[in-house]
Design a protein around this motif. Structure first.
Motif: not given
Length: 494
Positions: A20-33
């Motif tokens: 796998y690879t990692t990705f950065h996210s600052d979202k405070n909730v997860a969705t399919p997108e």
């Protein structure tokens, strides 16, 4: 990239393959997108709700789906970097989970993880409660800057109201590098003390209490989201009448934050007579910044130890007021409202409380004697109030942008009384404006009566006295409304 071998003993050294690879996210909730992680769905399309465990049976970081035709493994393709340590912890402890996800062309997008009882039944237990608490904390964290994990840097953790040693251990493990480096290393050292049988029970108790305090605080970065200047202006107009120069200075601060996404290097020092709304301005700024706020009343602080806490060598040792403020806010970014800063130099104990404030205001970090760890203060915005700036030391003054708050003019006091103070009191007493009328001559009489006092507190008290008298006449004398003239008000206040 970190790869976790969940099945092999720690003593064996096996070369693992990155899947796998990692990705950065600052979202405070997860969705399919915007998922937590992405699983390979080439073998088959996975069900919306799928059960299994994270594992590493073939040197590939994977998830084992429990399907009707057996156990089927799917490689992890991508992970939100904030959740790497949590996924590792779930795998190491062989925790049965239920994934909620959606099949996309790139893979099975997982946006929810719940702990379940063995066999697939829902597990409404403290363990799932901890998992949801941990995920909520990670969602509100910023992505770690350093993605490289060394074996010797593996962390340990915490609990839901992080008090027990096991819950603290689990929390530190799952939080990983979302914690600031110095706090993470401090936590590991204190955790060793809390678990050790070579130190006294008192030392273990203090270490566990300090860990509980620190791990229940959300340690945020100093990055600030943009603030809508129009909304900020609306809040200021709602809270304050006039004071255009003060409002302009606050809006300038908002524009600066929007450009730099960090707080200004200097806080605000509001200097003016009593009752001119200095504290109200501070509360309005905290509301605009959308930060929790706390107050430090310097007139009641006589000893620096009240601010810095006491050393753990004492049985009754405790944290100071500043550390308590972080703990009560639950996060490291907050507004410190320092009331009566001009009283800060009048300490009666061993030292000067004003000297402690300098460390808080320098944005270099604050150290509490009980916690014994440098607390990042780059997300702290200080707003101080004072009546007499000549009583404030030069070093303290240099930490603030000073705003002089003048007293209101008679015309401004008339508007504040008629448009703000009296309507607010009438609303609180459930009176209609038509039931309590103050004539123009009566209004002039009120302003003249309190012309020698500063601020508007006396006017607010006068408004309450007038409204209460009107209510009395309506209830006792059974009149429909009361209109006050100058003579009536003179009699009322004499």
């Amino acid at each position: 990239m970190p790869v976790f071998d969940f099945s092999n003993p720690e003593s064996t050294t096996t070369t693992t393959e990155v899947t796998y690879t990692t990705f950065h996210s600052d979202k405070n909730v997860a969705t399919p997108e915007d998922p937590i992680l992405l699983l390979d769905n080439a073998p088959r399309q996975w069900a919306h709700h799928s059960c299994g465990v994270f594992t590493n049976p073939a040197k590939h970081t994977a998830f084992e789906f429990e399907e009707e035709d057996g156990i089927i493994s799917a490689n992890i393709l991508q992970i939100d970097s904030r959740f790497v340590s949590l996924i590792k912890w779930l795998g190491e402890n062989h925790i049965n989970v239920r994934l909620s996800g959606k099949n996309l062309p790139d893979g099975y997008a997982v946006y929810k993880i719940r702990e379940i009882a063995y066999g697939g039944a829902t597990k409404l237990s403290a363990e799932d409660g901890f998992l949801q608490f941990m995920m909520e904390r990670l969602f509100s964290s910023s992505a770690p800057l350093d993605e490289t994990l060394k074996e010797e840097d593996s962390e340990l953790g915490d609990d839901m109201k992080l008090t027990s040693i096991q819950s603290i251990t689990d929390f530190i493990t799952c939080a990983g590098r979302t914690l600031p480096d110095n706090i993470r290393l401090w936590a590991r050292r204190n955790l060793a003390v809390a678990k050790s049988h070579e130190v006294s029970p008192e030392e273990r108790r203090h270490a566990q209490r300090a860990l509980s305090i620190m791990m229940n605080i959300q340690w945020k970065t100093d990055y600030f989201e943009s603030i809508d200047p129009d909304e900020a202006r609306r809040i200021l107009d709602e809270e304050l009448y006039g004071m255009e120069r003060v409002k302009q200075r606050i809006i300038e601060t908002i524009i600066q934050i929007n450009r730099t996404h960090t707080l200004p290097a200097y806080g605000l020092l509001l200097v003016g007579p009593a009752g001119t709304g200095k504290s109200q301005i501070a509360y309005a700024v905290a509301r605009i910044l959308k930060l929790p706020w706390t107050t430090l009343d310097m007139s009641s602080i006589n000893d620096p130890e009240q601010l810095t806490g006491s050393s753990r060598i004492y049985a009754n040792a405790k944290t100071g007021i500043i550390m308590d403020a972080f703990a009560m806010a639950g996060e490291s970014n907050l507004v410190f409202i320092i009331n009566e800063l001009d009283k800060a130099a009048s300490g009666k104990g061993n030292g000067n409380p004003a000297d402690v404030l300098l460390t808080l205001l320098d944005n270099l970090g604050f150290t509490d004697n009980y916690i014994e760890c440098m607390i990042p203060t780059s997300g702290v915005y200080p707003i101080a109030t004072a009546n007499d700036k000549s009583q404030i030391s030069a070093p303290l003054m240099s930490r603030f942008a000073v705003i002089d708050i003048p007293d209101y003019t008679p015309e401004e006091k008339k508007v504040i009384f008629s448009k703000f103070a009296l309507p607010k009191i009438l609303k609180r007493m459930s009176l209609k404006e038509s039931e309590c009328i103050v004539s123009t001559e009566a209004l002039d009489a009120v302003i003249d009566k309190f012309s020698d006092t500063t601020g508007i507190r006396d006017l607010e008290q006068a408004a309450e006295h007038i409204a209460a008298n009107a209510l009395y006449q309506i209830e006792v004398n059974h009149v429909s409304s009361v209109t006050f003239d100058a003579a009536m008000l003179k009699e009322l206040f004499d």
